[in-house]
Design a protein around this motif. Structure first.
Motif, PDB file in Angstrom:
ATOM      1  N   ALA A   1      79.414 107.574 -17.090  1.00  0.00           N
ATOM      2  CA  ALA A   1      78.053 107.962 -16.710  1.00  0.00           C
ATOM      3  C   ALA A   1      77.642 107.371 -15.367  1.00  0.00           C
ATOM      4  N   GLU A   2      78.022 106.135 -15.087  1.00  0.00           N
ATOM      5  CA  GLU A   2      77.645 105.503 -13.823  1.00  0.00           C
ATOM      6  C   GLU A   2      78.230 106.252 -12.628  1.00  0.00           C
ATOM      7  N   THR A   3      79.508 106.595 -12.718  1.00  0.00           N
ATOM      8  CA  THR A   3      80.161 107.322 -11.635  1.00  0.00           C
ATOM      9  C   THR A   3      79.515 108.691 -11.448  1.00  0.00           C
ATOM     10  N   GLU A   4      79.325 109.398 -12.540  1.00  0.00           N
ATOM     11  CA  GLU A   4      78.733 110.734 -12.447  1.00  0.00           C
ATOM     12  C   GLU A   4      77.309 110.677 -11.890  1.00  0.00           C
ATOM     13  N   THR A   5      76.530 109.703 -12.312  1.00  0.00           N
ATOM     14  CA  THR A   5      75.167 109.553 -11.809  1.00  0.00           C
ATOM     15  C   THR A   5      75.172 109.317 -10.299  1.00  0.00           C
ATOM     16  N   GLN A   6      76.080 108.483  -9.836  1.00  0.00           N
ATOM     17  CA  GLN A   6      76.152 108.182  -8.398  1.00  0.00           C
ATOM     18  C   GLN A   6      76.567 109.415  -7.588  1.00  0.00           C
ATOM     19  N   ILE A   7      77.538 110.155  -8.070  1.00  0.00           N
ATOM     20  CA  ILE A   7      77.995 111.353  -7.355  1.00  0.00           C
ATOM     21  C   ILE A   7      76.895 112.407  -7.343  1.00  0.00           C
ATOM     22  N   ARG A   8      76.229 112.600  -8.470  1.00  0.00           N
ATOM     23  CA  ARG A   8      75.136 113.593  -8.517  1.00  0.00           C
ATOM     24  C   ARG A   8      73.957 113.169  -7.634  1.00  0.00           C
ATOM     25  N   ALA A   9      73.683 111.885  -7.554  1.00  0.00           N
ATOM     26  CA  ALA A   9      72.627 111.400  -6.657  1.00  0.00           C
ATOM     27  C   ALA A   9      73.013 111.657  -5.198  1.00  0.00           C
ATOM     28  N   MET A  10      74.283 111.448  -4.869  1.00  0.00           N
ATOM     29  CA  MET A  10      74.768 111.734  -3.526  1.00  0.00           C
ATOM     30  C   MET A  10      74.595 113.222  -3.215  1.00  0.00           C
ATOM     31  N   GLN A  11      74.931 114.083  -4.176  1.00  0.00           N
ATOM     32  CA  GLN A  11      74.788 115.522  -3.961  1.00  0.00           C
ATOM     33  C   GLN A  11      73.325 115.926  -3.768  1.00  0.00           C
ATOM     34  N   THR A  12      72.435 115.272  -4.491  1.00  0.00           N
ATOM     35  CA  THR A  12      71.004 115.564  -4.349  1.00  0.00           C
ATOM     36  C   THR A  12      70.524 115.188  -2.953  1.00  0.00           C
ATOM     37  N   ARG A  13      70.920 114.022  -2.476  1.00  0.00           N
ATOM     38  CA  ARG A  13      70.538 113.592  -1.129  1.00  0.00           C
ATOM     39  C   ARG A  13      71.126 114.547  -0.092  1.00  0.00           C
ATOM     40  N   LEU A  14      72.374 114.944  -0.283  1.00  0.00           N
ATOM     41  CA  LEU A  14      73.009 115.878   0.642  1.00  0.00           C
ATOM     42  C   LEU A  14      72.269 117.211   0.666  1.00  0.00           C
TER      43      LEU A  14
ATOM     44  N   SER B   1      70.848 118.867   3.985  1.00  0.00           N
ATOM     45  CA  SER B   1      71.582 120.016   4.531  1.00  0.00           C
ATOM     46  C   SER B   1      71.057 121.358   4.052  1.00  0.00           C
ATOM     47  N   GLY B   2      70.296 121.340   2.955  1.00  0.00           N
ATOM     48  CA  GLY B   2      69.830 122.598   2.380  1.00  0.00           C
ATOM     49  C   GLY B   2      70.882 123.291   1.528  1.00  0.00           C
ATOM     50  N   VAL B   3      71.996 122.611   1.274  1.00  0.00           N
ATOM     51  CA  VAL B   3      73.095 123.190   0.491  1.00  0.00           C
ATOM     52  C   VAL B   3      73.220 122.428  -0.824  1.00  0.00           C
ATOM     53  N   THR B   4      73.060 123.142  -1.926  1.00  0.00           N
ATOM     54  CA  THR B   4      73.179 122.545  -3.248  1.00  0.00           C
ATOM     55  C   THR B   4      74.630 122.596  -3.711  1.00  0.00           C
ATOM     56  N   GLY B   5      75.120 121.481  -4.211  1.00  0.00           N
ATOM     57  CA  GLY B   5      76.504 121.423  -4.667  1.00  0.00           C
ATOM     58  C   GLY B   5      76.623 121.494  -6.176  1.00  0.00           C
ATOM     59  N   HIS B   6      77.836 121.731  -6.617  1.00  0.00           N
ATOM     60  CA  HIS B   6      78.173 121.743  -8.043  1.00  0.00           C
ATOM     61  C   HIS B   6      79.253 120.695  -8.256  1.00  0.00           C
TER      62      HIS B   6
ATOM     63  N   GLN C   1      76.254 115.620   7.710  1.00  0.00           N
ATOM     64  CA  GLN C   1      75.431 115.105   6.609  1.00  0.00           C
ATOM     65  C   GLN C   1      76.296 114.667   5.431  1.00  0.00           C
ATOM     66  N   LEU C   2      77.375 115.382   5.166  1.00  0.00           N
ATOM     67  CA  LEU C   2      78.293 115.013   4.085  1.00  0.00           C
ATOM     68  C   LEU C   2      78.906 113.642   4.362  1.00  0.00           C
TER      69      LEU C   2
ATOM     70  N   ARG D   1      77.858 111.266   6.321  1.00  0.00           N
ATOM     71  CA  ARG D   1      76.785 110.264   6.295  1.00  0.00           C
ATOM     72  C   ARG D   1      76.395 109.896   4.865  1.00  0.00           C
ATOM     73  N   THR D   2      76.209 110.908   4.026  1.00  0.00           N
ATOM     74  CA  THR D   2      75.737 110.681   2.664  1.00  0.00           C
ATOM     75  C   THR D   2      76.809 110.026   1.791  1.00  0.00           C
ATOM     76  N   VAL D   3      78.052 110.471   1.923  1.00  0.00           N
ATOM     77  CA  VAL D   3      79.159 109.861   1.172  1.00  0.00           C
ATOM     78  C   VAL D   3      79.268 108.378   1.520  1.00  0.00           C
ATOM     79  N   SER D   4      79.104 108.058   2.787  1.00  0.00           N
ATOM     80  CA  SER D   4      79.164 106.657   3.218  1.00  0.00           C
ATOM     81  C   SER D   4      77.997 105.851   2.641  1.00  0.00           C
ATOM     82  N   GLU D   5      76.794 106.405   2.707  1.00  0.00           N
ATOM     83  CA  GLU D   5      75.616 105.700   2.193  1.00  0.00           C
ATOM     84  C   GLU D   5      75.712 105.397   0.699  1.00  0.00           C
ATOM     85  N   PHE D   6      76.312 106.306  -0.043  1.00  0.00           N
ATOM     86  CA  PHE D   6      76.438 106.122  -1.491  1.00  0.00           C
ATOM     87  C   PHE D   6      77.729 105.405  -1.873  1.00  0.00           C
TER      88      PHE D   6
END
Length: 104
Positions: A15-28, A32-37, A64-65, A67-72
């Motif tokens: 859950a921790e890993t998934e939460t972090q990745i989904r939070a990164m996708q939300t910030r991205l 960027s205006g692009v929603t990920g899956h 943006q990708l 930048r965001t991957v690095s921040e998270f």
């Protein structure tokens, strides 16, 4: 349009890993205006894939990708060499309104 497929292996499918990745996708998405899956491989749940479709501005998206991957600090959740494989494909996503088969 450009379509990004990013796959990698995580240390823990938890859950921790998934939460972090989904939070990164939300910030991205906000930047960027692009929603990920996020998908997990059926026969190997430690292999994950992010999908970003219909990216109009690749330069901005890639900036943006990164930048965001690095921040998270996404790399801390990855196994081995911590490599995220990024593939970009060009083309139209098939319209769902086009019938694939003629029915009688």
């Amino acid at each position: 349009m450009n379509h990004y497929y990013i796959y990698y292996r995580v240390k823990d499918d938890d859950a921790e890993t998934e939460t972090q990745i989904r939070a990164m996708q939300t910030r991205l998405a906000c930047r960027s205006g692009v929603t990920g899956h996020l998908l997990k491989r059926r026969d190997d749940p430690s292999t994950w894939m992010e999908i970003y479709e219909n990216v109009a501005d690749s330069n901005n998206f890639e900036h943006q990708l990164t930048r965001t991957v690095s921040e998270f600090d996404v790399d801390m959740f990855l196994t081995g060499d911590g490599r995220r494989v990024i593939e970009c494909f060009v083309g139209d996503v098939a319209a769902s309104s086009i019938p694939l088969c003629k029915t009688n």
